[in-house]
Design a protein around this motif. Structure first.
Motif, PDB file in Angstrom:
ATOM      1  N   ALA A 113       0.766  -1.200   0.014  1.00 16.29           N
ATOM      2  CA  ALA A 113       0.110   0.001   0.204  1.00 16.29           C
ATOM      3  C   ALA A 113       1.034   1.365  -0.054  1.00 16.29           C
ATOM      4  CB  ALA A 113      -1.023   0.055   1.105  1.00 16.29           C
ATOM      5  N   VAL A 114       2.071   1.220   0.984  1.00 18.27           N
ATOM      6  CA  VAL A 114       3.092   2.333   0.720  1.00 18.27           C
ATOM      7  C   VAL A 114       3.472   2.662  -0.622  1.00 18.27           C
ATOM      8  CG1 VAL A 114       5.143   3.311   1.583  1.00 18.27           C
ATOM      9  CG2 VAL A 114       3.408   2.319   3.176  1.00 18.27           C
ATOM     10  N   SER A 115       3.930   1.581  -1.110  1.00 15.78           N
ATOM     11  CA  SER A 115       4.346   1.692  -2.886  1.00 15.78           C
ATOM     12  C   SER A 115       3.523   2.167  -3.716  1.00 15.78           C
ATOM     13  CB  SER A 115       4.793   0.364  -3.404  1.00 15.78           C
ATOM     14  OG  SER A 115       6.006   0.001  -2.401  1.00 15.78           O
ATOM     15  N   GLU A 116       2.158   1.755  -3.635  1.00 16.05           N
ATOM     16  CA  GLU A 116       0.795   2.342  -4.233  1.00 16.05           C
ATOM     17  C   GLU A 116       0.877   3.700  -3.923  1.00 16.05           C
ATOM     18  OE1 GLU A 116      -2.370  -0.144  -3.288  1.00 16.05           O
ATOM     19  OE2 GLU A 116      -1.290  -2.056  -4.599  1.00 16.05           O
ATOM     20  N   ALA A 117       0.949   4.424  -2.789  1.00 14.40           N
ATOM     21  CA  ALA A 117       0.701   5.691  -2.210  1.00 14.40           C
ATOM     22  C   ALA A 117       1.926   6.310  -2.958  1.00 14.40           C
ATOM     23  CB  ALA A 117       0.692   5.902  -0.876  1.00 14.40           C
ATOM     24  N   ALA A 118       3.141   5.980  -2.779  1.00 14.99           N
ATOM     25  CA  ALA A 118       4.154   6.523  -3.446  1.00 14.99           C
ATOM     26  C   ALA A 118       3.959   6.947  -5.026  1.00 14.99           C
ATOM     27  CB  ALA A 118       5.526   5.828  -3.368  1.00 14.99           C
ATOM     28  N   PRO A 124       4.857   3.519   8.354  1.00 13.90           N
ATOM     29  CA  PRO A 124       4.516   3.650   6.761  1.00 13.90           C
ATOM     30  C   PRO A 124       4.687   4.730   6.518  1.00 13.90           C
ATOM     31  CG  PRO A 124       2.464   3.024   8.337  1.00 13.90           C
ATOM     32  CD  PRO A 124       3.719   2.916   9.319  1.00 13.90           C
ATOM     33  N   VAL A 125       4.667   6.093   7.230  1.00 16.55           N
ATOM     34  CA  VAL A 125       4.838   7.279   6.698  1.00 16.55           C
ATOM     35  C   VAL A 125       6.223   7.523   6.623  1.00 16.55           C
ATOM     36  CG1 VAL A 125       4.959   9.682   7.559  1.00 16.55           C
ATOM     37  CG2 VAL A 125       2.763   8.406   8.421  1.00 16.55           C
ATOM     38  N   GLN A 126       7.192   6.980   7.374  1.00 14.38           N
ATOM     39  CA  GLN A 126       8.705   6.972   6.997  1.00 14.38           C
ATOM     40  C   GLN A 126       8.916   6.265   5.678  1.00 14.38           C
ATOM     41  OE1 GLN A 126      10.108   5.452  10.373  1.00 14.38           O
ATOM     42  NE2 GLN A 126      10.116   7.244  11.867  1.00 14.38           N
ATOM     43  N   ARG A 127       8.144   5.101   5.627  1.00  7.64           N
ATOM     44  CA  ARG A 127       8.480   4.463   4.249  1.00  7.64           C
ATOM     45  C   ARG A 127       8.107   5.258   3.100  1.00  7.64           C
ATOM     46  NH1 ARG A 127       8.132  -1.200   3.832  1.00  7.64           N
ATOM     47  NH2 ARG A 127       9.686  -1.467   5.372  1.00  7.64           N
ATOM     48  N   LEU A 128       6.889   5.949   3.294  1.00 11.75           N
ATOM     49  CA  LEU A 128       6.316   6.466   2.195  1.00 11.75           C
ATOM     50  C   LEU A 128       7.258   7.885   1.821  1.00 11.75           C
ATOM     51  CD1 LEU A 128       3.993   7.411   0.278  1.00 11.75           C
ATOM     52  CD2 LEU A 128       2.910   8.742   1.987  1.00 11.75           C
ATOM     53  N   ALA A 129       7.760   8.560   2.862  1.00 14.58           N
ATOM     54  CA  ALA A 129       8.604   9.672   2.458  1.00 14.58           C
ATOM     55  C   ALA A 129       9.968   9.146   1.638  1.00 14.58           C
ATOM     56  CB  ALA A 129       8.837  10.499   3.884  1.00 14.58           C
ATOM     57  N   LEU A 130      10.285   7.887   2.023  1.00 11.53           N
ATOM     58  CA  LEU A 130      11.515   7.298   1.386  1.00 11.53           C
ATOM     59  C   LEU A 130      11.344   6.890   0.131  1.00 11.53           C
ATOM     60  CD1 LEU A 130      14.299   5.669   1.229  1.00 11.53           C
ATOM     61  CD2 LEU A 130      12.811   3.585   2.186  1.00 11.53           C
ATOM     62  N   GLU A 131      10.109   6.396  -0.324  1.00 10.47           N
ATOM     63  CA  GLU A 131      10.017   5.821  -1.656  1.00 10.47           C
ATOM     64  C   GLU A 131       9.287   7.024  -2.414  1.00 10.47           C
ATOM     65  OE1 GLU A 131       7.552   2.200  -2.092  1.00 10.47           O
ATOM     66  OE2 GLU A 131       8.488   1.276  -0.217  1.00 10.47           O
ATOM     67  N   LEU A 132       8.781   7.845  -1.788  1.00  9.56           N
ATOM     68  CA  LEU A 132       8.486   9.146  -2.568  1.00  9.56           C
ATOM     69  C   LEU A 132       9.498   9.836  -3.002  1.00  9.56           C
ATOM     70  CD1 LEU A 132       5.789  10.305  -3.907  1.00  9.56           C
ATOM     71  CD2 LEU A 132       5.613  12.009  -1.630  1.00  9.56           C
ATOM     72  N   ALA A 133      10.291  10.120  -2.311  1.00  8.08           N
ATOM     73  CA  ALA A 133      11.794  10.697  -2.499  1.00  8.08           C
ATOM     74  C   ALA A 133      12.393  10.008  -3.852  1.00  8.08           C
ATOM     75  CB  ALA A 133      12.476  10.825  -1.343  1.00  8.08           C
ATOM     76  N   LEU A 134      12.408   8.774  -3.847  1.00 11.34           N
ATOM     77  CA  LEU A 134      13.115   8.141  -4.944  1.00 11.34           C
ATOM     78  C   LEU A 134      12.452   8.372  -6.088  1.00 11.34           C
ATOM     79  CD1 LEU A 134      14.431   4.738  -2.950  1.00 11.34           C
ATOM     80  CD2 LEU A 134      15.367   6.673  -3.310  1.00 11.34           C
ATOM     81  N   THR A 135      10.903   8.187  -5.926  1.00 13.19           N
ATOM     82  CA  THR A 135      10.348   8.232  -7.234  1.00 13.19           C
ATOM     83  C   THR A 135      10.415   9.562  -8.072  1.00 13.19           C
ATOM     84  OG1 THR A 135       8.292   8.791  -6.181  1.00 13.19           O
ATOM     85  CG2 THR A 135       8.504   6.468  -6.581  1.00 13.19           C
ATOM     86  N   ARG A 136      10.712  10.461  -7.133  1.00 18.18           N
ATOM     87  CA  ARG A 136      10.782  11.922  -7.519  1.00 18.18           C
ATOM     88  C   ARG A 136      12.282  12.209  -7.768  1.00 18.18           C
ATOM     89  NH1 ARG A 136       5.989  15.226  -5.621  1.00 18.18           N
ATOM     90  NH2 ARG A 136       7.586  17.097  -5.232  1.00 18.18           N
ATOM     91  N   GLY A 137      13.109  11.079  -7.789  1.00 18.42           N
ATOM     92  CA  GLY A 137      14.611  11.464  -8.068  1.00 18.42           C
ATOM     93  C   GLY A 137      15.701  12.116  -7.237  1.00 18.42           C
ATOM     94  N   VAL A 138      14.932  12.029  -5.719  1.00 19.10           N
ATOM     95  CA  VAL A 138      15.729  12.641  -4.723  1.00 19.10           C
ATOM     96  C   VAL A 138      16.415  11.397  -3.774  1.00 19.10           C
ATOM     97  CG1 VAL A 138      15.625  13.964  -2.803  1.00 19.10           C
ATOM     98  CG2 VAL A 138      14.246  14.640  -4.822  1.00 19.10           C
ATOM     99  N   ASP A 139      17.579  11.900  -3.461  1.00 16.41           N
ATOM    100  CA  ASP A 139      18.358  10.941  -2.622  1.00 16.41           C
ATOM    101  C   ASP A 139      18.031  11.517  -1.060  1.00 16.41           C
ATOM    102  OD1 ASP A 139      19.801   9.237  -1.028  1.00 16.41           O
ATOM    103  OD2 ASP A 139      21.682   9.995  -1.634  1.00 16.41           O
TER     104      ASP A 139
END
Length: 347
Positions: free
Chosen positions: A195-200, A318-333
């Motif tokens: 669900a987190v990956s889908e949200a990202a 899951p909030v922390q995991r969402l922040a991680l995955e959303l950053a990666l999908t947006r091209g940010v380290d």
């Protein structure tokens, strides 16, 4: 220069939290000794000093103190001491200074000043030999180990748990509500992953995002906004569910993403009317928490049920995991957000 594996430190530190929680729970007796000293002093109210993520942990502690101990509590404005030189009488006051590094000069100065003015000072840090620990009369070690990513994850979760164990022990509790948190944390990380990956993917192009929660989850909403802003450079604002209805809801529309923290209990119940109003404005709502299935939402991230007062320890994962995955999908380290450092020194 780009890192070969962006986000690897943040990912590892998020995943480490079940073990961190288990280690911290094993030291409950040490925390209870500090709690006994506090109980002996019978403070008339509590003040909390913190910055950044630790300020959100302090907000959580404020709710714990007011609800579980039935004591008034407030968040300190450090600049009243450091910039304006205010020296109120703090006799019979409990001053909790919360800092992952224990190195921020303003928090050290506030703690030193508070101790001189009669407060019982307690440092809650991840650095046992920090200047803040030296300044305070008592200290609690959150025992999260070294954190390499700039964005706080395991230190934040461990600070929440340490604060709960401390305040619960002051009221004479046994920490029973927290006993199964390591197991529940593992379940949360495992069962929320999809669900987190889908949200990202859902919010990768979002420009505006509002985070909201009530009660204990107000702290999670504030921390969520910070994590998303510092890792994904997303314009995120946090509001309690009540404050959201007192004006800001007017700015919400179909172009707004809303991250709602909703766990079982009175706070989660109070979010139903909030999210009904948000839904009517056309916003895309992602509900995170054990009560996510009970509110209006376009997307849901499950979290196991637990006692309401410890829910923030789980719902932030899951909030922390969402922040991680959303950053990666947006091209940010997310391990190295621009312009930020692990220890921020303010006065």
């Amino acid at each position: 220069m780009h890192e070969p594996n962006p986000g690897r430190n943040m990912a590892a530190e998020i995943a480490a939290q079940p073990d961190v929680f288990a280690d911290l729970l094993a030291t409950r007796d040490t925390i209870a000794e500090v709690a006994a000293r506090i109980e002996q002093r019978r403070p008339r109210f509590a003040l909390l000093a913190a910055r950044g993520s630790s300020d959100h942990a302090a907000l959580y502690a404020k709710y714990l103190i007011e609800v579980l101990l039935q004591l008034p509590a407030g968040l300190v404005s450090p600049s009243t001491t450091t910039l304006y030189g205010a020296e109120p009488d703090l006799t019979d006051v409990l001053l909790l200074s919360v800092s992952q590094s224990g190195g921020s000069p303003d928090l050290v100065e506030v703690t030193e000043s508070g101790r001189r003015r009669g407060a019982l000072t307690v440092a809650v840090t991840n650095t046992a030999d920090s200047p803040l620990n030296s300044a305070a009369e008592l200290s609690v070690d959150v025992r999260a180990g070294q954190e390499r990513a700039v964005a706080a994850t395991k230190t934040y979760g461990a600070t929440l748990l340490a604060l709960y164990l401390l305040i619960d022990a002051v009221r004479g509790g046994s920490g029973a509500s927290a006993a199964n948190l390591p197991e529940l944390a593992r379940t949360t990380l495992d069962e929320s992953a999809r669900a987190v990956s889908e949200a990202a993917n859902r919010y990768r192009f979002a420009e505006r995002l509002v985070t909201t929660g009530r009660g204990y989850s107000s702290a999670s909403a504030a921390e969520a906004a910070l994590k998303l802003a510092e890792t994904s450079y997303l314009s995120a604002r946090a509001y309690s569910g009540a404050d959201l209805l007192h004006g800001p809801v007017a700015a919400i529309d179909a172009d707004t993403a809303v991250l709602a923290l909703c766990s079982d209990g009175r706070g989660g119940d109070a979010m139903r009317d909030v999210l009904e109003a948000v839904h009517q404005r056309g916003a895309d709502v992602c509900a995170i928490g054990s009560a996510a299935a009970q509110v209006r939402a376009s997307h849901r991230v499950p979290v196991p049920a637990c006692a309401e007062e410890v829910a923030p320890v789980l719902e932030i994962l899951p909030v922390q995991r969402l922040a991680l995955e959303l950053a990666l999908t947006r091209g940010v380290d997310p391990d190295n957000p621009r312009g930020l450092h692990k220890v921020t020194r303010t006065r």
